[in-house]
Design an enzyme around this catalytic site. Structure first.
Site, short mmCIF file in Angstrom:
data_model
loop_
_atom_site.label_atom_id
_atom_site.label_comp_id
_atom_site.label_asym_id
_atom_site.label_seq_id
_atom_site.Cartn_x
_atom_site.Cartn_y
_atom_site.Cartn_z
N HIS A 1 -3.63 0.50 8.30
CA HIS A 1 -4.34 -0.77 7.80
C HIS A 1 -3.19 -0.74 6.44
O HIS A 1 -3.32 -0.20 5.72
CB HIS A 1 -5.25 0.28 6.86
CG HIS A 1 -6.01 -0.32 5.82
ND1 HIS A 1 -6.59 -1.44 5.82
CD2 HIS A 1 -6.03 -0.46 4.01
CE1 HIS A 1 -7.59 -2.34 4.54
NE2 HIS A 1 -6.75 -1.03 3.93
N ARG B 1 0.76 -1.49 0.41
CA ARG B 1 -0.10 -0.19 0.62
C ARG B 1 0.31 0.89 0.04
O ARG B 1 0.47 2.34 -0.55
CB ARG B 1 -0.73 -0.30 1.23
CG ARG B 1 -1.88 -1.25 1.42
CD ARG B 1 -2.92 -0.81 2.08
NE ARG B 1 -4.05 -2.52 2.24
CZ ARG B 1 -3.82 -3.14 3.11
NH1 ARG B 1 -2.83 -3.22 3.87
NH2 ARG B 1 -4.82 -3.82 2.45
N ARG C 1 -13.05 -8.47 9.01
CA ARG C 1 -12.21 -10.24 8.57
C ARG C 1 -11.45 -11.38 9.67
O ARG C 1 -11.56 -12.11 9.76
CB ARG C 1 -10.61 -9.44 7.28
CG ARG C 1 -10.99 -8.94 6.38
CD ARG C 1 -9.81 -8.37 5.58
NE ARG C 1 -10.36 -8.45 3.90
CZ ARG C 1 -9.57 -7.33 3.40
NH1 ARG C 1 -8.18 -6.19 3.89
NH2 ARG C 1 -9.64 -6.58 2.18
N ASP D 1 -10.88 -5.03 8.21
CA ASP D 1 -9.96 -5.71 8.86
C ASP D 1 -10.81 -5.90 9.97
O ASP D 1 -10.60 -7.36 10.43
CB ASP D 1 -8.35 -4.87 8.81
CG ASP D 1 -7.84 -3.68 7.79
OD1 ASP D 1 -6.92 -4.86 6.80
OD2 ASP D 1 -8.30 -2.68 7.63
#
Length: 322
Positions: free
Chosen positions: A183, A96, A159, A156
């Protein structure tokens, strides 16, 4: 908290970027009845007009709403919430952070126009790397921290809860656990405050002795949460369904003034001594944006991990002159 922002009798959501995430977010928002009006904006006029036309063809199957779009920022005028999904596409094997430079440049280009047409909106950044982009957008816009924040680790955390529920054989709605920090690769689960049906997660022995959540299981779950986005990107090129739903959940917390606790990424000031960095921690989200952040209890290891995540973000900020 800015109490002067007026509440509107109708609601308008503007989504900047009609790629995989933006178009999926528009679809999710329309099917859930999140906003009365949804506007989709993208520099690719043909693409955004095609997405809008496709969505319009399903209007009879969803709650009443208006869907518009185009390549002119004017379509975002008077939006209550503006969600920015536009950015460079993440490639397999690319982190990212690798995306940061191009995406910050794009943010610098589009934000002034958005602020002109939607000066009272709450702004939610979804573009990766979301923490760095959110920090840059705050600097560029000059908006107060509560009115511009990132989607952070809401996905997240979802998840994480799904993985815990699957391992333990319980419904995901009975799992309360959060991912904090970046993140990305330095994010961390807050195991010490997690619960299953009111039972502290660290005390969970399983049902009839089956599937205890021991250190090995927790370590595997934490790795899977971090790696899952890379696995999806490698297989299909982008993550879009879950992030679209997660972003819609954040938008609803704002538009419906829900005071919901979500792990969004906002600029922290003296959060356990952490300042001047955007990271995700459990926060109360309402019509004004991030109303407050919650100082959830942290173990010494979790606090060290959160500080390490902050140091990682500051290093990137420094690299880009932020």
């Amino acid at each position: 908290m800015n109490a002067s922002v007026p509440r509107r009798p109708t609601t308008k959501l503007a989504i900047v970027g009609a790629g995989a995430v933006g178009s999926t977010l528009a679809y999710a928002a329309l099917t859930r009845g999140t906003a009365r009006s949804v506007a989709l904006m993208d520099v690719n006029k043909q693409k955004v007009e095609a997405e809008v036309l496709d969505l319009q063809h399903g209007m009879m199957f969803i709650p009443p709403a208006e869907i518009t779009g185009g390549d002119d920022v004017e379509v975002c005028r008077d939006a209550d919430v503006v969600v920015v999904t536009a950015g460079a596409k993440q490639q397999p094997g690319q982190t990212r952070i690798d995306l940061a430079e191009a995406t910050i440049g794009l943010t610098r280009k589009i934000l002034p126009g958005l602020l002109e047409v939607a000066p009272n909106a709450v702004y939610i950044m979804v573009t990766n790397p979301v923490d760095i982009v959110t920090y840059a957008a705050q600097k560029i816009s000059g908006l107060p921290p509560e009115r511009l924040f990132g989607s952070g680790t809401v996905l997240d955390s979802s998840r994480l809860r799904a993985a815990i529920a699957l391992h333990c054989g319980v419904a995901v709605g009975n799992v309360h656990a959060y991912i904090a920090g970046e993140h990305g690769d330095s994010e961390l689960p807050l195991w010490s405050s997690a619960t299953i049906g009111g039972v502290p997660l660290l005390d969970w022995q399983g049902i009839d002795g089956k599937h205890p959540l021991d250190l090995e299981a927790r370590s595997r779950i934490a790795r899977d949460v971090v790696d899952s986005a890379y696995k999806i990107i490698a297989g299909k090129g982008a993550t879009n369904y879950a992030v679209g739903l997660a972003a819609t959940r954040i938008i609803e917390a704002v538009l419906k003034d829900e005071h919901r606790v979500l792990t969004v990424s906002s600029r922290l000031e003296d959060y356990y001594g952490i300042s001047d960095v955007c990271l995700s921690v459990p926060s109360i989200v309402d019509q004004h944006g991030v109303a407050s952040v919650l100082e959830v209890p942290l173990s010494p290891e979790e606090l060290a991990g959160l500080r390490a995540s902050a140091d990682s973000m500051r290093a990137v900020q420094k690299r880009f002159g932020l």
